[in-house]
Design an enzyme around this catalytic site. Structure first.
Site, mmCIF file in Angstrom:
data_model
loop_
_atom_site.group_PDB
_atom_site.id
_atom_site.type_symbol
_atom_site.label_atom_id
_atom_site.label_comp_id
_atom_site.label_asym_id
_atom_site.label_seq_id
_atom_site.Cartn_x
_atom_site.Cartn_y
_atom_site.Cartn_z
ATOM 1 C CE LYS A 193 33.831 43.741 33.986
ATOM 2 N NZ LYS A 193 35.144 43.123 34.190
ATOM 3 C CE LYS A 239 32.100 40.517 32.468
ATOM 4 N NZ LYS A 239 33.447 40.548 32.938
#
Ligand code: PBG
Length: 325
Positions: free
Chosen positions: A197, A250
């Protein structure tokens, strides 16, 4: 034999031919719809930067999920917007917290809908950081935060979450969460780790939606530097070793290279999160008439799938499922 110059175009002559040779197909079952749940009743508050998305009270959330379930989507991921925030994120792991209440209502109303929860603290802390802050710069204490994450995961699982998805980017959280779940007899609850992330500008609209913008500092001491691909694989290795059942990259579209690498490297399902900013920039162009909505939406989802994501978290889940249905 003459050089077969028409070989490529022959396979594109008609929709029936194109359909036959298509290499990747989207299926509503692979879409996860992110939803924001807030206190109150009859609340359906539009999120201005994310057209078609709302902060929903539990009763409205149940209606929304009934609709999404009927479209055949794979599941939903819940984000909570609590009444009160404090410096110990108590709303995140309270058994009567907003997400826990929503989970019970949803499990009861739609038993077969797969329920995922985002496990993080930024929506619940007064300062908006993802864990326990220990100094003025917004430095987050890793190990103290792990305790909150494990407690949140256990309370989510008890309330009906099928999958918990830690998005905080603390070191060691997957192992801490797995241990917490197992010690409480919650072996069946799976972990979808937001493993790679990034500290991304594309979360901007979400922070309006979830009211979770940091009040000072930023998230760069725990989220990843967008420049680092090898480190992303290292993050994913660690989460995999610690017991993550699925691994996520992500955002999605700016990181398609890493989705592909993760797909080739790990034997577990790979998810990608097409985040709020990816959704909003496309919607903004659509609103101006600069892009065609359906084609741009489906092309973006197809590219994420083609790169190697079997599971896609996307604010387009409903409309894309409708189109495919
Ligand atoms: C919580 C969290 C964020 C997102 C998902 N979980 C925000 C952030 O890290 O600041 C972003 C999702 C999106 O932009 O759609 N930590």
């Amino acid at each position: 034999m003459p050089f077969p110059i028409h070989r490529k175009r022959r396979l594109r002559v008609s929709e029936s031919m194109r359909r036959l040779v298509r290499e990747s197909r989207l299926d509503p079952a692979q879409f996860i719809l992110p939803l924001f749940v807030c206190p109150g009743e009859g609340v359906r508050k539009p999120i201005s930067s994310m057209p078609g998305n709302f902060q929903l009270s539990v009763d409205e959330l149940v209606k929304e999920c009934e609709g999404a379930h009927a479209l055949g989507i794979g599941g939903v991921i819940l984000f909570g917007i609590p009444d009160l925030k404090d410096d110990i994120a108590s709303g995140a792991y309270a058994d009567d917290g907003i997400v826990q209440v929503a989970l019970r209502a949803l499990k009861n109303a739609i038993p077969n809908l797969l329920l995922i929860t985002d496990v993080c603290n930024c929506e619940y802390t007064s300062h908006g950081h993802c864990g326990k802050v220990i100094d003025q710069d917004g430095t987050v204490d890793n190990d103290a935060t792990l305790e909150w994450l494990a407690a949140s995961s256990v309370s989510h699982a008890r309330a009906g979450a099928d999958i918990v998805a830690p998005s905080d980017m603390m070191d060691g959280r997957v192992a801490a969460i797995r241990a917490g779940l197992d010690q409480n007899g919650l072996q069946k609850t799976a972990i979808l780790a937001y493993a790679a992330k990034f500290a991304s500008a594309f979360y901007g609209p979400f922070r309006e939606a979830a009211e979770s913008a940091p009040q000072f500092g930023d998230r760069r001491t725990y989220q990843m530097d967008p420049a680092n691909g090898r480190e992303a694989m290292h993050e994913m290795d660690l989460d995999f070793e610690e017991g993550a059942d699925m691994l996520m990259v992500k955002p999605a579209m700016p990181y398609l290279d890493l989705i592909r690498q993760a797909h080739d490297r790990f034997p577990v399902p790979i998810a990608a999160y097409q985040v709020s900013g990816e959704f909003s920039m496309l919607m903004a162009a659509v609103e101006r008439g600069w892009l065609e909505y359906e084609r741009a939406m489906m092309e973006s989802l197809t590219s994420i799938h083609r790169a190697g994501a079997g599971i896609i978290l996307t604010y387009f889940a409903r409309d894309a499922a409708r189109l495919l249905g």
